[in-house]
Enzyme design. Structure first.
Site, PDB file in Angstrom:
ATOM      1  N   LYS A  18       0.841  -1.199   0.000  1.00  0.00           N
ATOM      2  CA  LYS A  18       0.000   0.000   0.000  1.00  0.00           C
ATOM      3  C   LYS A  18       0.874   1.246   0.000  1.00  0.00           C
ATOM      4  O   LYS A  18       1.929   1.283   0.652  1.00  0.00           O
ATOM      5  CB  LYS A  18      -0.890  -0.045   1.247  1.00  0.00           C
ATOM      6  CG  LYS A  18      -1.966   1.013   1.346  1.00  0.00           C
ATOM      7  CD  LYS A  18      -2.847   0.706   2.560  1.00  0.00           C
ATOM      8  CE  LYS A  18      -3.962   1.714   2.740  1.00  0.00           C
ATOM      9  NZ  LYS A  18      -4.863   1.344   3.869  1.00  0.00           N
ATOM     10  N   SER A  60      -9.876   1.775   2.265  1.00  0.00           N
ATOM     11  CA  SER A  60      -8.576   2.399   1.995  1.00  0.00           C
ATOM     12  C   SER A  60      -7.536   1.496   1.357  1.00  0.00           C
ATOM     13  O   SER A  60      -6.754   1.941   0.539  1.00  0.00           O
ATOM     14  CB  SER A  60      -8.014   3.039   3.268  1.00  0.00           C
ATOM     15  OG  SER A  60      -7.383   2.116   4.109  1.00  0.00           O
ATOM     16  N   SER A  89     -10.189  -1.584   6.900  1.00  0.00           N
ATOM     17  CA  SER A  89      -9.637  -1.452   5.549  1.00  0.00           C
ATOM     18  C   SER A  89      -8.659  -2.530   5.122  1.00  0.00           C
ATOM     19  O   SER A  89      -8.052  -2.415   4.056  1.00  0.00           O
ATOM     20  CB  SER A  89      -8.990  -0.074   5.385  1.00  0.00           C
ATOM     21  OG  SER A  89      -9.983   0.916   5.418  1.00  0.00           O
TER      22      SER A  89
END
Length: 464
Positions: A82, A155, A179
């Site tokens: 991420k 997210s 998330s």
């Protein structure tokens, strides 16, 4: 025998082939990079691809394995992270325009630990702005490979999409209100939100310090365990990290005798028929495998879920103090609104939130002392569309209902494992989750491995 579709294989199957020299890290990396090049212009899972660095790392991995210097099951495995985890020399924007030119001088601890385990980093995965609810208006959001009209799961959206579509073998995400678990439910994946503090947050952009959890998103519980074992443990650079003694039945390989708690009232609170069917199927499977299923009463999750936004808002306002309100014009509307919620709350109101959270955590601790696992949905709505989510955003109570099964465990800090449990009549994934005592990750993962040995829900893939 070599698998045909390398991009959909589990790490636990690829690793022995790499170790034995039957598969090359270079070949595997090139196959995934070619898939990224072909599919990501449509899926938008990557914020940036680090192809040259990945190819160089693959060549190094191949040479080390050939000379017998095998590091373990992540050696030569292409993964992605991420875009809030620092990567040395590579832009890390955290889904924002405010940090669009930030180039870290070092890796985050989890990225460093992945590299030390021999993993190959393919790139940085797209995410919502600052890891809150929605993507920045200037950034194209990831597209769910199971259906473009459906939610990608908050997210860690890029992490879920890339892993599901075979654009990496696994990924790292973060979970502040759901998330990791939401993207896993949306994309048919397995993901672990560890106990708060089990995984270092050093070198990751903060949303809410006491709610943020770092964890793996993978194709199976076995793969999630491989990643978790690589990244977990105390980090001197993160004084809030620790290595607590495992709790519960460590590395359970069978469900027989495990005590599984179920709160029928809470689990059915506004959940739709498809989600209910998944829970019923999972319960039937657990009983058939010898689990001891017991009815329990969970503490007031509705009340605590209603406090999550205010608590998150205060912590987010602190995290963004250097750039908000000074650069408020660069922020999207959702993240701006959250920060304003936090800035408007006074100290006494925040203290009441903390006291309420502490009391709730104590009650959850007490419940989990009497059971090994708690079974709950990930969300009340199976495979929501973007239109359904737009309606939720306009209704605070509906939004509170969406996070009632996830956010309470961010507030309490308990570990939770999201698993795929089937599909809607339209063929879209539905997830469920197990929750355990603090430090109980190996019990969660072991139970997930045991369940996935006799089910094939996790082996379904989108048609792409």
């Amino acid at each position: 025998m070599r698998p045909r579709k390398l991009h959909y294989q589990e790490i636990s199957r690829l690793a022995p082939l790499l170790k034995a020299g039957k598969l090359s890290p270079v070949e595997l990396t090139e196959a995934l990079l070619a898939r990224v090049e072909a599919l990501d212009p449509r899926l938008h899972a990557y914020a940036r691809v680090t192809a040259d660095e990945a190819r160089a790392a693959a060549r190094v991995a191949e040479a080390r394995i050939r000379r017998g210097d095998y590091l373990g099951p992540l050696h030569g495995i292409p993964v992605a992270v991420k875009d809030l985890f620092w990567t040395q020399g590579v832009v890390t924007a955290a889904g924002t325009t405010v940090h669009g030119d930030f180039v870290p001088a070092e890796d985050s601890t989890v990225v460093r630990r992945l590299r030390e385990a021999g993993a190959i980093i393919l790139g940085k995965l797209q995410m919502t702005e600052g890891a809150f609810a929605t993507h920045h208006p200037a950034i194209a959001p990831p597209v769910n490979p199971w259906g473009a009209d459906h939610w990608t799961g908050a997210s860690s959206s890029g992490s879920g999409v890339a892993t599901a579509a075979g654009l990496c073998c696994a990924s790292l995400g973060t979970d502040t209100g759901g998330s990791i678990r939401f993207p896993c439910a949306a994309n048919g994946l397995t993901g672990l939100k560890p106990t708060w503090g089990r995984v270092s947050r050093h070198g990751s952009f903060e949303l809410a310090a006491f709610l943020d959890h770092v964890g793996p998103i993978a194709r199976s519980a076995a793969d999630a365990r491989i990643l978790f074992n690589a990244i977990a443990g105390h980090d001197p650079l993160d004084p809030t990290s620790d290595s607590p003694q495992p709790r519960g039945r460590v590395r359970a390989v069978a469900l027989k005798g495990l005590i599984v708690g179920v709160d029928p009232y809470w689990n059915s609170n506004g959940t739709d028929d498809a989600t209910q069917r998944v829970l019923e199927n999972v319960l039937a499977m657990l009983r058939s495998l010898g689990a001891d299923v017991r009815e329990v009463r969970f503490p007031d999750a509705w009340h605590i879920a209603g406090q999550w936004e205010a608590q998150c808002g205060v912590q987010t306002a602190v995290a963004h103090a250097d750039t908000y309100p000074a650069r408020a014009a660069d922020y999207g509307p959702a993240l701006s609104r959250l920060i304003e919620v936090g800035r408007s709350l006074d100290g006494t109101a925040y203290q009441r939130l903390l006291l309420s959270a502490a009391a709730f955590t104590g009650r959850v601790n007490a419940l989990l002392e009497s059971i090994d696992l708690l079974l709950v949905p990930v969300q009340p709505i199976a495979a929501p569309t973007h239109g359904q989510l737009g309606a939720l955003a306009a209704d605070p109570e509906a939004n509170q209902r969406l996070i009632q099964f996830t956010a309470p465990f961010n507030i309490s800090g308990h570990p939770a494992l999201s698993l795929p449990g089937g599909h809607t009549p339209e063929g879209l994934p539905i997830g469920f989750q197990f929750v355990a005592r603090k430090g109980g990750e190996q019990t969660l993962l072991g139970a997930g491995v045991a369940l996935q040995r006799v089910t094939d829900w996790h082996r379904a893939h989108p048609a792409c």
